[in-house]
Design a protein around this motif. Sequence first.
Motif, PDB file in Angstrom:
ATOM      1  N   THR A   1      43.455  51.486  44.094  1.00  0.00           N
ATOM      2  CA  THR A   1      42.479  52.184  43.892  1.00  0.00           C
ATOM      3  C   THR A   1      43.537  52.812  42.045  1.00  0.00           C
ATOM      4  O   THR A   1      42.345  53.507  41.981  1.00  0.00           O
ATOM      5  N   ASP A   2      43.536  52.057  42.208  1.00  0.00           N
ATOM      6  CA  ASP A   2      44.093  50.870  40.447  1.00  0.00           C
ATOM      7  C   ASP A   2      43.937  50.222  40.288  1.00  0.00           C
ATOM      8  O   ASP A   2      43.546  49.359  40.986  1.00  0.00           O
ATOM      9  N   THR A   3      43.436  49.560  39.124  1.00  0.00           N
ATOM     10  CA  THR A   3      44.152  47.972  38.157  1.00  0.00           C
ATOM     11  C   THR A   3      45.390  47.648  37.641  1.00  0.00           C
ATOM     12  O   THR A   3      44.836  46.672  37.078  1.00  0.00           O
ATOM     13  N   ALA A   4      45.749  48.396  38.131  1.00  0.00           N
ATOM     14  CA  ALA A   4      47.815  48.202  38.029  1.00  0.00           C
ATOM     15  C   ALA A   4      48.370  47.201  38.973  1.00  0.00           C
ATOM     16  O   ALA A   4      48.013  47.548  40.019  1.00  0.00           O
ATOM     17  N   ILE A   5      49.362  46.309  38.808  1.00  0.00           N
ATOM     18  CA  ILE A   5      50.036  45.981  39.259  1.00  0.00           C
ATOM     19  C   ILE A   5      51.954  46.594  39.691  1.00  0.00           C
ATOM     20  O   ILE A   5      52.207  46.677  38.412  1.00  0.00           O
ATOM     21  N   GLN A   6      52.358  46.581  40.333  1.00  0.00           N
ATOM     22  CA  GLN A   6      53.157  47.575  40.892  1.00  0.00           C
ATOM     23  C   GLN A   6      54.484  46.813  40.184  1.00  0.00           C
ATOM     24  O   GLN A   6      54.800  46.118  41.397  1.00  0.00           O
TER      25      GLN A   6
ATOM     26  N   VAL B   1      51.905  47.750  35.294  1.00  0.00           N
ATOM     27  CA  VAL B   1      51.311  46.912  34.222  1.00  0.00           C
ATOM     28  C   VAL B   1      49.187  46.450  34.679  1.00  0.00           C
ATOM     29  O   VAL B   1      49.423  46.313  35.686  1.00  0.00           O
ATOM     30  N   GLU B   2      48.900  46.676  34.361  1.00  0.00           N
ATOM     31  CA  GLU B   2      47.596  46.663  34.210  1.00  0.00           C
ATOM     32  C   GLU B   2      46.799  45.529  33.991  1.00  0.00           C
ATOM     33  O   GLU B   2      47.188  44.399  33.145  1.00  0.00           O
TER      34      GLU B   2
END
Length: 530
Positions: A420-425, A467-468
């Motif tokens: 649902t987004d373009t980030a990594i946790q 982090v994108e």
Amino acid sequence: MSIDNKKEQERAELHKAIWGIADSLRGAVDGWDFKAYVLGTLFYRYISENLTDYINKGEHDAGNTGFDYAQMPDEEAETARDGLVQEKGFFILPSELFCNVYQSAKDDPDGYRQHLNETLQKVFRDIEDSAKGQTSEKDFSGLFDDFDVNSNKLGATVPERCKRLYALMNGVAGMKLGSYEDNTIDAFGDAYEYLMGMYASSAGKSGGEYFTPQEVSRLLTLIGLGGRTDVNKVYDPACGSGSLLLQSAKILGDEHVRLGYYGQELNVTTYNLCRINMFLHNIGYDKFDIQQGDTLLNPKHWDDEPFDLIVTNMPYSTHWEGDDNPVLINDERFAPAGVLAPKTKADMAFVMHCLSWLSNEGTAAMVCFPGIMYRGGAEQKIRRYLVDNNFVQAVIQMPANLFFGVGISVDLMILKRSKTDTAIQFIDASDQFIKIGKDNKLTEENIQNIYHWYMGRKEEQYRSALVENSKIAEHDYNLSVNTYVEQKDTREKIDIRAVNAELEQIVARENELRAQVDAIVADLEGDADE
């Protein structure tokens, strides 16, 4: 009593029973072989009791409540054979049930017990033969291959072997196993883990065959489910003894894993243990498909993918053919990255395999060797493919010393095809453990903490960072948690002003003392002159 305390109490009781069996066979059966004998005997007891309970409760069409199947004449029981094989996948005559074979050997040490090896050999053969020609044949074939009742490892003579076989049965008969549902631990899995700890080091065994700790299996499965209450199919490409596959049944309930459990395992002995483990957890023979072979070179479940949930503890830095095999670069599982994992480090090949067989709505949760998160070369190129295509959901750094024989801290990598987004946790969970003996363990509180941080998907200083993907690219596609999550400085803080003030006091006091000493010396010199 808390759940964690109850777990440790149940573990302690089980370990004591296993140690008692080991002590009775000390100097006879090699530890690594002893593992197979104990687990095989546990399995024999379990399926005997499972079938008996099934019939006694009237669950079988021909069953009648109010009687004990173990006391039924074999001739009468034979009439229900075909129906039971269709329902359960196997059949055991009353005379061949664990309780009756054990009791006969106990009551007749000079007769029946002297032929215990022959009796068990026949029983095991009959159990496997009962499934022949049935759809369950593949699940029972060779299950008892590692339980060699005539092995010289049990003794040089038949009487010695029979004596030790009886000791095995006697020890397992005395275990207070109860029902799977009533225990907070997985008795079979915990027995396997304990036996690994007892004997693997001395037997020269290493990472490829170890058991994934139950608490880690639970965490990985919770993360993979991500709050879902049912899935279609669960898959593990390196399933070992099956602990990860079975966690979904424990968390969701078997009825909520709609189409079953799929796994592949290279090691034949561990493959047999996985099938045994399925039966031990009352998973129907028609609801699991465990295959033996090399997943990377000869995957067995092409017709079953994709999978909603993939959970795996892949072998660390194992060797594979890699670019020595010119066909592999065209394999649809590996081709998208444009490069193959190194020949001496197949970890990323397993990652690409999992991604390829993951459904659009699914999640792959994997235990990974930390080196694949930062090394260069082909592994960096594969990370670039994963990041640029937005497949990486999270990376979680776990505590050190959670796994048998692995002292380092491992990582969890979570993949999704539909983010649902373009980030990594990135989550640092390296402090989430308690010390039990020389090992680190996850408590239920630790598990829930990590799961909460993952599901919350929020930034928290020293704990979690979002982090994108573009920022990951700027760091050369490094996926190490400590690159993005600031490490908390746990060193004692020093107040420089207070230290300086204290030093001034010390120096002043030193000067005062020096003056006093000088005065005393002067007085002494004056007395000497007189």
